[in-house]
Motif scaffolding. Sequence first.
Motif, PDB file in Angstrom:
ATOM      1  N   GLY A  94       2.111   1.395  61.368  1.00 40.51           N
ATOM      2  CA  GLY A  94       1.688   0.242  60.887  1.00 40.51           C
ATOM      3  C   GLY A  94       2.759  -1.005  60.838  1.00 40.51           C
ATOM      4  O   GLY A  94       2.945  -1.958  60.181  1.00 40.51           O
ATOM      5  N   SER A  95       3.400  -0.828  62.340  1.00 38.60           N
ATOM      6  CA  SER A  95       4.068  -1.790  62.658  1.00 38.60           C
ATOM      7  C   SER A  95       3.683  -3.313  62.733  1.00 38.60           C
ATOM      8  O   SER A  95       4.341  -4.148  62.317  1.00 38.60           O
ATOM      9  CB  SER A  95       4.607  -1.397  64.128  1.00 38.60           C
ATOM     10  N   SER A  96       2.470  -3.313  63.329  1.00 36.04           N
ATOM     11  CA  SER A  96       1.875  -4.759  63.252  1.00 36.04           C
ATOM     12  C   SER A  96       1.789  -5.480  61.754  1.00 36.04           C
ATOM     13  O   SER A  96       1.677  -6.887  61.899  1.00 36.04           O
ATOM     14  CB  SER A  96       0.472  -4.782  63.701  1.00 36.04           C
ATOM     15  N   LEU A  97       1.794  -4.672  60.486  1.00 37.31           N
ATOM     16  CA  LEU A  97       1.754  -5.193  59.304  1.00 37.31           C
ATOM     17  C   LEU A  97       2.986  -6.171  58.971  1.00 37.31           C
ATOM     18  O   LEU A  97       2.914  -6.979  58.070  1.00 37.31           O
ATOM     19  CB  LEU A  97       1.905  -4.181  58.408  1.00 37.31           C
ATOM     20  N   ARG A 114       4.389  -3.620  54.766  1.00 30.80           N
ATOM     21  CA  ARG A 114       4.820  -2.447  55.212  1.00 30.80           C
ATOM     22  C   ARG A 114       3.915  -1.302  54.864  1.00 30.80           C
ATOM     23  O   ARG A 114       2.973  -1.316  54.186  1.00 30.80           O
ATOM     24  CB  ARG A 114       6.121  -1.960  54.732  1.00 30.80           C
ATOM     25  N   THR A 115       4.041  -0.168  55.771  1.00 31.86           N
ATOM     26  CA  THR A 115       3.162   1.175  55.451  1.00 31.86           C
ATOM     27  C   THR A 115       3.007   1.417  53.973  1.00 31.86           C
ATOM     28  O   THR A 115       2.280   1.980  53.310  1.00 31.86           O
ATOM     29  CB  THR A 115       3.677   2.060  56.474  1.00 31.86           C
ATOM     30  N   LEU A 116       4.475   1.307  53.364  1.00 30.56           N
ATOM     31  CA  LEU A 116       4.574   1.827  52.068  1.00 30.56           C
ATOM     32  C   LEU A 116       3.600   0.968  51.111  1.00 30.56           C
ATOM     33  O   LEU A 116       2.974   1.369  50.251  1.00 30.56           O
ATOM     34  CB  LEU A 116       5.870   1.366  51.391  1.00 30.56           C
ATOM     35  N   TYR A 140      -7.208   6.675  46.054  1.00 30.41           N
ATOM     36  CA  TYR A 140      -7.016   7.818  47.044  1.00 30.41           C
ATOM     37  C   TYR A 140      -5.484   7.968  47.017  1.00 30.41           C
ATOM     38  O   TYR A 140      -4.789   7.288  46.796  1.00 30.41           O
ATOM     39  CB  TYR A 140      -7.468   7.338  48.386  1.00 30.41           C
ATOM     40  N   HIS A 141      -5.283   9.522  47.164  1.00 25.68           N
ATOM     41  CA  HIS A 141      -3.981   9.713  47.219  1.00 25.68           C
ATOM     42  C   HIS A 141      -3.585   9.241  48.614  1.00 25.68           C
ATOM     43  O   HIS A 141      -4.133   9.308  49.750  1.00 25.68           O
ATOM     44  CB  HIS A 141      -3.548  11.147  47.341  1.00 25.68           C
ATOM     45  N   ALA A 142      -2.007   8.839  48.828  1.00 24.40           N
ATOM     46  CA  ALA A 142      -1.532   7.982  49.906  1.00 24.40           C
ATOM     47  C   ALA A 142      -1.538   9.267  51.049  1.00 24.40           C
ATOM     48  O   ALA A 142      -1.063  10.358  50.735  1.00 24.40           O
ATOM     49  CB  ALA A 142      -0.287   7.372  49.523  1.00 24.40           C
ATOM     50  N   PRO A 143      -1.322   8.750  52.300  1.00 25.61           N
ATOM     51  CA  PRO A 143      -1.335   9.733  53.459  1.00 25.61           C
ATOM     52  C   PRO A 143       0.354   9.881  53.415  1.00 25.61           C
ATOM     53  O   PRO A 143       1.030   9.147  52.906  1.00 25.61           O
ATOM     54  CB  PRO A 143      -1.550   8.907  54.578  1.00 25.61           C
ATOM     55  N   THR A 144       0.812  10.658  54.383  1.00 28.04           N
ATOM     56  CA  THR A 144       2.230  10.987  54.404  1.00 28.04           C
ATOM     57  C   THR A 144       2.950   9.688  55.008  1.00 28.04           C
ATOM     58  O   THR A 144       2.247   9.153  55.888  1.00 28.04           O
ATOM     59  CB  THR A 144       2.832  12.095  55.196  1.00 28.04           C
ATOM     60  N   ILE A 145       3.954   9.163  54.757  1.00 29.56           N
ATOM     61  CA  ILE A 145       4.274   8.066  55.405  1.00 29.56           C
ATOM     62  C   ILE A 145       5.787   8.091  55.858  1.00 29.56           C
ATOM     63  O   ILE A 145       6.451   8.809  55.375  1.00 29.56           O
ATOM     64  CB  ILE A 145       4.269   6.804  54.271  1.00 29.56           C
ATOM     65  N   TYR A 146       6.167   7.094  56.943  1.00 26.23           N
ATOM     66  CA  TYR A 146       7.471   7.304  57.459  1.00 26.23           C
ATOM     67  C   TYR A 146       8.099   8.729  58.040  1.00 26.23           C
ATOM     68  O   TYR A 146       9.069   9.030  58.323  1.00 26.23           O
ATOM     69  CB  TYR A 146       8.514   6.603  56.393  1.00 26.23           C
ATOM     70  N   PHE A 147       6.889   9.390  58.534  1.00 27.48           N
ATOM     71  CA  PHE A 147       7.230  10.777  59.174  1.00 27.48           C
ATOM     72  C   PHE A 147       5.960  11.107  60.112  1.00 27.48           C
ATOM     73  O   PHE A 147       4.728  10.793  59.802  1.00 27.48           O
ATOM     74  CB  PHE A 147       7.325  11.836  58.189  1.00 27.48           C
ATOM     75  N   ASP A 182       7.116   4.002  64.613  1.00 30.41           N
ATOM     76  CA  ASP A 182       7.469   3.122  63.412  1.00 30.41           C
ATOM     77  C   ASP A 182       6.479   2.907  62.193  1.00 30.41           C
ATOM     78  O   ASP A 182       5.329   3.131  62.771  1.00 30.41           O
ATOM     79  CB  ASP A 182       7.566   1.961  64.226  1.00 30.41           C
ATOM     80  N   GLU A 183       6.930   2.831  61.306  1.00 31.69           N
ATOM     81  CA  GLU A 183       6.097   2.772  59.979  1.00 31.69           C
ATOM     82  C   GLU A 183       4.889   3.569  59.952  1.00 31.69           C
ATOM     83  O   GLU A 183       3.823   3.192  59.951  1.00 31.69           O
ATOM     84  CB  GLU A 183       5.441   1.316  59.965  1.00 31.69           C
TER      85      GLU A 183
END
Length: 479
Positions: free
Chosen positions: A379-382, A388-390, A401-408, A413-414
Amino acid sequence: MNQIYRQARYDVHDIFEEHCVERKIADNPLPDNIARKEAPQIPDMPEYEVIRHFTRLSQMNYGIDSGFYPLGSCTMKFNPKYSELLCRETKALDIHPYQPEDTVQGTLRIMYELQQMLAEISGMDAVTLQPAAGAHGEMTGLMIINEYHRKKGEERNEIILPDTAHGTNPASASMLGYKTIEIPSKEGCVDIKALEEAVGENTAAFMLTNPNTLGIFEKDALKIAEIIHDAGGLLYYDGANLNAIMGKTCPGKMNFDIMHFNLHKTLATPHGGGGPGSGPVAVTKDLRSYLPVPIVEKAEGKYYLEYDLENSIGRIKGFYGNWLVLLRAYAYILKEGSDGITAISERAVLNSNYLRKQLEDVLELPYGELRKHEFVLSGSSLKKKGLRTLDIAKRLLDYGYHAPTIYFPLIVDEALMIEPTETERKETLDGFVNALRAIMEEDVETVSSAPHNTAVKRVDDTQASREPILSYRMRLNKR
Ligand SMILES: Cc1ncc(COP(=O)(O)O)c(C=O)c1O
């Protein structure tokens, strides 16, 4: 209920019928000194109010039964109800680990056959069912590795890992006192040159998951095995991503020496979440004698607990593993059969690549094209928009929807790590794609202040860890 399901259920029933002796429970099993003297003070409520209360509570939460759960790496997959029903059978529940072996032959048979099934799926030779989670399996495996080198009179104190490794890998190694050496990836895979430079006489093992946490298959697995074995080290397979390759290839064929399964990620058991999980460990025949005791064996038609393993690291859990989780995995394998197990992986990879293709113009996809069972977007371009990805993850909750895993994994990046799993239908995946596309069109304020429609709004990410309400010290003071 389809035919195969019914069959699986009856097979397990038959085993119980054939082998189990019912345990008689007295009418009042509690001794007088601890039995309740007065009726409990429970509010007088009509049945429908009680049901409404619990229904409301259940709707405030999000679980695998409420909707799509694209949680990459941590994988929440479907928990079939037939296995839940099996686990409520009295013959599965009313047994005690101290019962004589001849009264629990059915239980032992299921555990023995599960050991064999897992050995076949993994291409390894022997299995312990004791570890209570994937991370516990890692620690067990590393203890075996440690003992193996010690018995050879070698002092090897380094564990090498790629930078795509799951956090539990270095954590397990550090807990055992190993020094961890992280090597960088090249184009999303292990950098062979960096690996060659890192190995040496101190290398105890290299830990790898294949496909790795980017969802990319490490096609140099055999070369990696050669490098590690030539240096006298062992090769550890983190089985968290096994659902991508079952029936196609296996850690045994890739020359791994030892591995753990995450039954909740591969064989449809509930994810422990700190509760009872299961992370069996499988090894090659050379390492069998190092397994924790007991393992289940069979001789002259009888199943028994084998304690006589020459180099055993001892027990790593009370009794024999989380029996009811093991039973669920057993039922799932029995129901699927070997063709079904292969189809699981085919479908997991198909679903993942379908979703990847739909989303690669929505967010960036680092490293190449095809993926296995999961993929990682960036999600770098956001950031240019002030998002942010968050924020995307939080806004997805508003769309149901449940969120995907983020920052891993950290090397992206993102990162947004998405794993649809094999069980989801195309319509569900399309709904998720539409939600993500819609979010990209929304104004920044709406997205950055999400979630708006959930019982709990945006929480502080770190406060709970920085300012724990309950600490060890406080508990001591209360005494
Ligand atoms: C790649 C990988 N390895 C290890 C683990 C640890 O497994 P567990 O959560 O069962 O401890 C996970 C967890 O999800 C994982 O994704």
